[in-house]
Design an enzyme around this catalytic site. Structure first.
Site, PDB file in Angstrom:
ATOM      1  N   GLU A  90      10.809 -14.820   2.343  1.00 49.98           N
ATOM      2  CA  GLU A  90      10.867 -16.223   2.744  1.00 49.98           C
ATOM      3  C   GLU A  90      11.550 -17.051   1.663  1.00 49.98           C
ATOM      4  O   GLU A  90      11.493 -16.702   0.484  1.00 49.98           O
ATOM      5  CB  GLU A  90       9.444 -16.768   2.946  1.00 49.98           C
ATOM      6  CG  GLU A  90       8.642 -15.913   3.899  1.00 49.98           C
ATOM      7  CD  GLU A  90       7.291 -16.527   4.257  1.00 49.98           C
ATOM      8  OE1 GLU A  90       6.602 -15.933   5.077  1.00 49.98           O
ATOM      9  OE2 GLU A  90       6.927 -17.581   3.720  1.00 49.98           O
ATOM     10  N   CYS A 103      13.841 -22.979  -3.047  1.00 52.04           N
ATOM     11  CA  CYS A 103      12.927 -22.049  -3.700  1.00 52.04           C
ATOM     12  C   CYS A 103      13.220 -20.669  -3.115  1.00 52.04           C
ATOM     13  O   CYS A 103      13.146 -20.487  -1.898  1.00 52.04           O
ATOM     14  CB  CYS A 103      11.492 -22.492  -3.399  1.00 52.04           C
ATOM     15  SG  CYS A 103      10.250 -21.364  -4.040  1.00 52.04           S
ATOM     16  N   CYS A 110       4.848  -8.815  -4.041  1.00 54.15           N
ATOM     17  CA  CYS A 110       4.713  -9.040  -5.482  1.00 54.15           C
ATOM     18  C   CYS A 110       3.644  -8.111  -6.019  1.00 54.15           C
ATOM     19  O   CYS A 110       2.651  -7.844  -5.358  1.00 54.15           O
ATOM     20  CB  CYS A 110       4.321 -10.493  -5.763  1.00 54.15           C
ATOM     21  SG  CYS A 110       4.250 -10.875  -7.528  1.00 54.15           S
ATOM     22  N   CYS A 114      -1.976 -11.940  -8.606  1.00 51.40           N
ATOM     23  CA  CYS A 114      -2.723 -13.183  -8.857  1.00 51.40           C
ATOM     24  C   CYS A 114      -3.662 -13.420  -7.669  1.00 51.40           C
ATOM     25  O   CYS A 114      -3.219 -13.402  -6.512  1.00 51.40           O
ATOM     26  CB  CYS A 114      -1.768 -14.358  -9.040  1.00 51.40           C
ATOM     27  SG  CYS A 114      -0.614 -14.100 -10.397  1.00 51.40           S
ATOM     28  N   CYS A 117      -2.901 -16.108  -4.760  1.00 52.41           N
ATOM     29  CA  CYS A 117      -1.545 -16.272  -4.221  1.00 52.41           C
ATOM     30  C   CYS A 117      -1.311 -15.361  -3.022  1.00 52.41           C
ATOM     31  O   CYS A 117      -1.695 -14.184  -3.035  1.00 52.41           O
ATOM     32  CB  CYS A 117      -0.529 -15.966  -5.321  1.00 52.41           C
ATOM     33  SG  CYS A 117       1.186 -16.092  -4.788  1.00 52.41           S
ATOM     34  N   CYS A 333       3.911 -23.855  -2.427  1.00 56.36           N
ATOM     35  CA  CYS A 333       3.725 -22.859  -3.492  1.00 56.36           C
ATOM     36  C   CYS A 333       2.592 -21.907  -3.163  1.00 56.36           C
ATOM     37  O   CYS A 333       1.504 -22.337  -2.801  1.00 56.36           O
ATOM     38  CB  CYS A 333       3.344 -23.536  -4.806  1.00 56.36           C
ATOM     39  SG  CYS A 333       4.626 -24.526  -5.499  1.00 56.36           S
TER      40      CYS A 333
HETATM   41  N1  SAH Z   1       5.798 -14.779 -10.008  1.00 55.93           N
HETATM   42  C1  SAH Z   1       6.299 -16.025 -10.482  1.00 55.93           C
HETATM   43  C2  SAH Z   1       6.980 -16.888  -9.424  1.00 55.93           C
HETATM   44  C3  SAH Z   1       6.307 -17.076  -8.088  1.00 55.93           C
HETATM   45  S1  SAH Z   1       4.937 -18.156  -7.919  1.00 55.93           S
HETATM   46  C4  SAH Z   1       5.196 -16.787 -11.192  1.00 55.93           C
HETATM   47  O1  SAH Z   1       4.073 -16.304 -11.232  1.00 55.93           O
HETATM   48  O2  SAH Z   1       5.470 -17.845 -11.751  1.00 55.93           O
HETATM   49  C5  SAH Z   1       5.432 -19.781  -8.140  1.00 55.93           C
HETATM   50  C6  SAH Z   1       4.248 -20.684  -8.570  1.00 55.93           C
HETATM   51  O3  SAH Z   1       3.346 -20.967  -7.483  1.00 55.93           O
HETATM   52  C7  SAH Z   1       3.400 -20.019  -9.638  1.00 55.93           C
HETATM   53  O4  SAH Z   1       3.079 -20.923 -10.654  1.00 55.93           O
HETATM   54  C8  SAH Z   1       2.184 -19.627  -8.828  1.00 55.93           C
HETATM   55  O5  SAH Z   1       1.096 -19.376  -9.602  1.00 55.93           O
HETATM   56  C9  SAH Z   1       2.011 -20.811  -7.918  1.00 55.93           C
HETATM   57  N2  SAH Z   1       1.091 -20.551  -6.815  1.00 55.93           N
HETATM   58  C10 SAH Z   1       0.741 -19.358  -6.305  1.00 55.93           C
HETATM   59  N3  SAH Z   1      -0.139 -19.497  -5.303  1.00 55.93           N
HETATM   60  C11 SAH Z   1      -0.358 -20.824  -5.166  1.00 55.93           C
HETATM   61  C12 SAH Z   1      -1.145 -21.610  -4.264  1.00 55.93           C
HETATM   62  N4  SAH Z   1      -1.834 -21.034  -3.296  1.00 55.93           N
HETATM   63  N5  SAH Z   1      -1.140 -22.949  -4.403  1.00 55.93           N
HETATM   64  C13 SAH Z   1      -0.373 -23.534  -5.352  1.00 55.93           C
HETATM   65  N6  SAH Z   1       0.418 -22.855  -6.211  1.00 55.93           N
HETATM   66  C14 SAH Z   1       0.422 -21.504  -6.126  1.00 55.93           C
END
Ligand code: SAH
Length: 348
Positions: A90, A103, A110, A114, A117, A333
């Site tokens: 996406e 973006c 991934c 985390c 996420c 995000c």
């Molecule tokens: N892997 C990379 C890039 C992808 S995530 C990284 O970890 O930075 C992009 C951003 O969105 C990251 O800061 C991530 O932690 C955040 N993110 C992930 N899940 C989210 C959510 N449910 N709500 C808000 N931000 C989120």
């Protein structure tokens, strides 16, 4: 067939040279793709017909198809792309005043895991190719009228970009090249979970793109729980690698912090975070959590977000609270994911 977008300018010039075509054709081809936004060789009308046929016989210009195109009430648009092998990724276009930001994803799924996420829920399938990364950029650009240009790129979609630098950097170089999209390299940000060795590798690249490090916790105990890869790394190493990147690039560091109710949003977290960032030329982006179907995490209340902010501001941290965009179409995000079975539940 080769993907034309996997070829650098130099490689394309060599290929043309071997067939007796002048090197300036590279510039013309890229201009058709990046400025005129065409999607086939036949439309490149200033190229000789024979060359157009040779190109079409050797290269494809796209391997992905748009499986879904959603538009949010706030002007955000999300594309779900189906890759040649059936995988799905996406990418998102965001409109904000004059800004036209996109973006993009770097991997299918991934591996970082985390806990909050959506992108890592099913693990990682594979890295994207350079061509697949550039395709996202060109497809999103085609959503704009010809007189509007992309102004910013963030590599914050699905995947960990620093786990796929060899494909990512040529794509970003095309985006920042004056012969390509001509987007200022200062406006192309790579976001990472924080992989110190890869951050060091990034310092060796000719163009030093701004880096954003996703922190989410001000101490290792908490970070190990919500960002599991941290167990093998630790905040000290990450902050040192970030400092080295700052020394080399002179670019302000950005740290990201997703605010999760009752998990990392307490006053002591804000105080620790302020201590961690003290003395660093850094911007802290706090992102109130965007909920993900099936995950137990919640967005903090307005009151606790405000209290968190006040502690940071009082401590002199340069902090910005990010606006949520596109969450009505799961484009915000952390809401991007490989579309498989969940599609029925979370889309439309
Ligand atoms: N892997 C990379 C890039 C992808 S995530 C990284 O970890 O930075 C992009 C951003 O969105 C990251 O800061 C991530 O932690 C955040 N993110 C992930 N899940 C989210 C959510 N449910 N709500 C808000 N931000 C989120």
């Amino acid at each position: 067939m080769n993907h034309l977008l996997d070829f650098s300018q130099e490689q394309l010039a060599d290929w043309l040279g071997e067939r007796g075509h002048p090197a300036y054709r590279v510039k013309q081809i890229w201009q058709w793709l990046c400025v005129r936004r065409v999607s086939d060789f036949e439309s490149m009308t200033n190229l000789p017909q024979t060359l157009r046929e040779e190109l079409a016989g050797e290269f494809v210009l796209s391997t992905t198809t748009v499986a879904k195109h959603n538009e949010s009430a706030d002007g955000t648009e999300k594309l779900v792309l189906q890759l040649g092998d059936g995988g799905r990724i996406e990418c998102v276009l965001l409109r904000d005043g004059q800004r036209r930001s996109i973006c993009i994803s770097s991997q299918v799924g991934c591996a970082m895991g985390c806990v909050f996420c959506a992108s890592g829920l099913d693990g990682v399938d594979r890295n994207l190719t350079t061509g697949e990364i550039i395709e996202q950029i060109l497809l999103l650009q085609r959503l704009l009228p010809l007189d509007e240009r992309l102004s910013h790129i963030v590599v914050m979609g699905m995947g960990e970009p620093l786990a796929n630098l060899s494909a990512l950097l040529p794509a970003l170089d095309m985006a920042s090249s004056p012969q390509g999209l001509g987007i200022s390299s200062r406006k192309i940000t790579i976001s990472t979970v924080g992989l110190p060795a890869a951050i060091d590798q990034l310092r060796d690249h000719a163009t030093l793109y701004p880096l954003a490090v996703s922190l989410h916790a001000p101490n290792d105990e908490l970070r190990n729980k919500i960002v599991p890869v941290n167990k093998n790394i630790g905040l000290t190493e990450i902050m040192q690698a970030a400092d080295r990147y700052f020394d080399a690039s002179g670019r302000k560091l950005t740290f990201e912090y997703v605010l999760l109710a009752e998990v990392n949003d307490q006053l002591q977290h804000a105080e620790q975070l302020a201590r961690l960032l003290r003395g660093r030329n850094a911007l802290l982006n706090v992102i109130p959590y965007n909920t993900v179907a099936g995950l137990p995490y919640q967005t903090p209340s307005v009151g606790s977000i405000k209290r968190f902010r006040e502690v940071l501001e009082a401590a002199g941290v340069n902090v910005q609270f990010r606006q949520r965009k596109g969450d009505d179409i799961n484009a915000a995000c952390g809401q991007l994911r490989r579309q498989t079975v969940v599609e029925l539940k979370t889309q439309d």
